[in-house]
Design an enzyme around this catalytic site. Structure first.
Site, PDB file in Angstrom:
ATOM      1  N   LEU A 151       0.845  -1.190   0.000  1.00  0.00           N
ATOM      2  CA  LEU A 151       0.000   0.000   0.000  1.00  0.00           C
ATOM      3  C   LEU A 151       0.877   1.235   0.000  1.00  0.00           C
ATOM      4  CD1 LEU A 151      -2.681  -1.028   2.651  1.00  0.00           C
ATOM      5  CD2 LEU A 151      -2.945  -0.939   0.154  1.00  0.00           C
ATOM      6  N   HIS A 206      -5.452  -4.305 -12.147  1.00  0.00           N
ATOM      7  CA  HIS A 206      -6.142  -5.073 -11.103  1.00  0.00           C
ATOM      8  C   HIS A 206      -6.846  -6.265 -11.753  1.00  0.00           C
ATOM      9  CE1 HIS A 206      -8.136  -5.872  -7.337  1.00  0.00           C
ATOM     10  NE2 HIS A 206      -9.280  -5.976  -7.987  1.00  0.00           N
ATOM     11  N   ASP A 243      -7.719   0.522  -5.336  1.00  0.00           N
ATOM     12  CA  ASP A 243      -8.536  -0.082  -6.400  1.00  0.00           C
ATOM     13  C   ASP A 243      -9.801   0.729  -6.710  1.00  0.00           C
ATOM     14  OD1 ASP A 243      -6.662  -2.133  -6.474  1.00  0.00           O
ATOM     15  OD2 ASP A 243      -7.797  -3.425  -5.122  1.00  0.00           O
TER      16      ASP A 243
HETATM   17  C1  GRF Z   1      -1.578  -9.567 -11.635  1.00  0.00           C
HETATM   18  O1  GRF Z   1      -2.680 -10.427 -11.632  1.00  0.00           O
HETATM   19  C2  GRF Z   1      -2.016  -8.146 -11.426  1.00  0.00           C
HETATM   20  O2  GRF Z   1      -3.274  -7.870 -11.960  1.00  0.00           O
HETATM   21  C3  GRF Z   1      -2.062  -8.037  -9.928  1.00  0.00           C
HETATM   22  O3  GRF Z   1      -0.991  -8.809  -9.468  1.00  0.00           O
HETATM   23  C4  GRF Z   1      -0.667  -9.801 -10.432  1.00  0.00           C
HETATM   24  C5  GRF Z   1       0.770  -9.614 -10.765  1.00  0.00           C
HETATM   25  O4  GRF Z   1       1.229 -10.621 -11.635  1.00  0.00           O
HETATM   26  N1  GRF Z   1      -2.035  -6.653  -9.523  1.00  0.00           N
HETATM   27  P1  GRF Z   1       2.593 -10.411 -12.417  1.00  0.00           P
HETATM   28  O5  GRF Z   1       3.676 -10.184 -11.375  1.00  0.00           O
HETATM   29  O6  GRF Z   1       2.428  -9.247 -13.326  1.00  0.00           O
HETATM   30  O7  GRF Z   1       2.818 -11.697 -13.169  1.00  0.00           O
END
Ligand code: GRF
Length: 217
Positions: A94, A111, A147
């Site tokens: 955060l 997200h 978010d």
């Molecule tokens: C993804 O699903 C993203 O949406 C979320 O955390 C995950 C990160 O995955 N915030 P990566 O490290 O990009 O593979």
């Protein structure tokens, strides 16, 4: 014209980071990935960024007394590296309101859900529990509340009978890798404008603001 210098903040595997690096390596992409930064020194994504020839640094949050001092160091590093835009890509920490406000309009996040549904963690598990038939992902500007910021682009995927969090997550992740570079392009070209707390997209010819992916088979 010089391209905006982008920093990607990660904490883990960095698959979204790689999709941004790959997109930015193609001719004509309107951003330069200048830096990858992790709050976890052991993040797998750091090695992947280095292998792709991108400067990769870690700033271990464990070395700081509190969130404010970590965020101040993060801000100083981004300023020192002359970063114009920050992409959060699986950055599992955060950020304080003063940091977010400093980077307002210059920081975006991906997200793994169709916001405003399923904020927070474990989105795929929760989508399956709720029995939603459509799930997806969202790229949005970051605001102090988690978010919640103005939505730039979304992709929707079907939820199929027999889906597990992993199978659904993989279907969503494939679309994350499509919309994050597309949204970054819109922002860097000045075509995703903030107006009254919402994002207005100018001209859709490069990428639509939403993708609807049909069911397989
Ligand atoms: C993804 O699903 C993203 O949406 C979320 O955390 C995950 C990160 O995955 N915030 P990566 O490290 O990009 O593979």
């Amino acid at each position: 014209m010089t391209k905006p210098r982008v920093a990607i903040l990660i904490s883990g595997r960095g698959s979204n980071m790689m999709s941004l690096i790959e997109a930015a390596s193609r001719p004509g992409f309107p951003a330069e990935i200048a830096l990858v930064l992790s709050n976890r020194p052991d993040a797998h994504g750091l090695a992947r960024a280095q292998a792709a020839g991108i400067a990769a640094r870690s700033l271990d949050h464990k070395g700081f007394a509190d969130r404010a001092s970590f965020d101040a160091a993060l801000d100083a590093l981004l300023v020192e590296e002359q970063i114009d835009l920050v992409c959060l890509a699986g950055f599992m920490r955060l950020l304080t309101a003063p940091f977010v406000e400093t980077w307002a309009g210059r920081m975006i996040n991906i997200h793994p859900a169709l916001l405003p549904s399923f904020k927070g963690l474990h989105t795929h598990e929760r989508a399956l529990e709720e029995g939603v038939k459509i799930h997806g992902c969202t790229v949005h500007f970051v605001t102090p509340e988690m978010d919640v910021g103005p939505i730039i682009m979304q992709a929707a995927v079907p939820v199929l009978e027999g889906d597990t969090p992993d199978s659904l997550g993989a279907r969503v992740l494939a679309q994350e890798h499509v919309i994050y570079p597309a949204a970054l392009r819109l922002v860097c070209e000045g075509r995703a404008r903030l107006e009254g707390g919402r994002v207005v997209i100018d001209e859709f010819e490069i990428a639509p603001p939403a993708l609807i992916v049909p069911p397989a088979g």
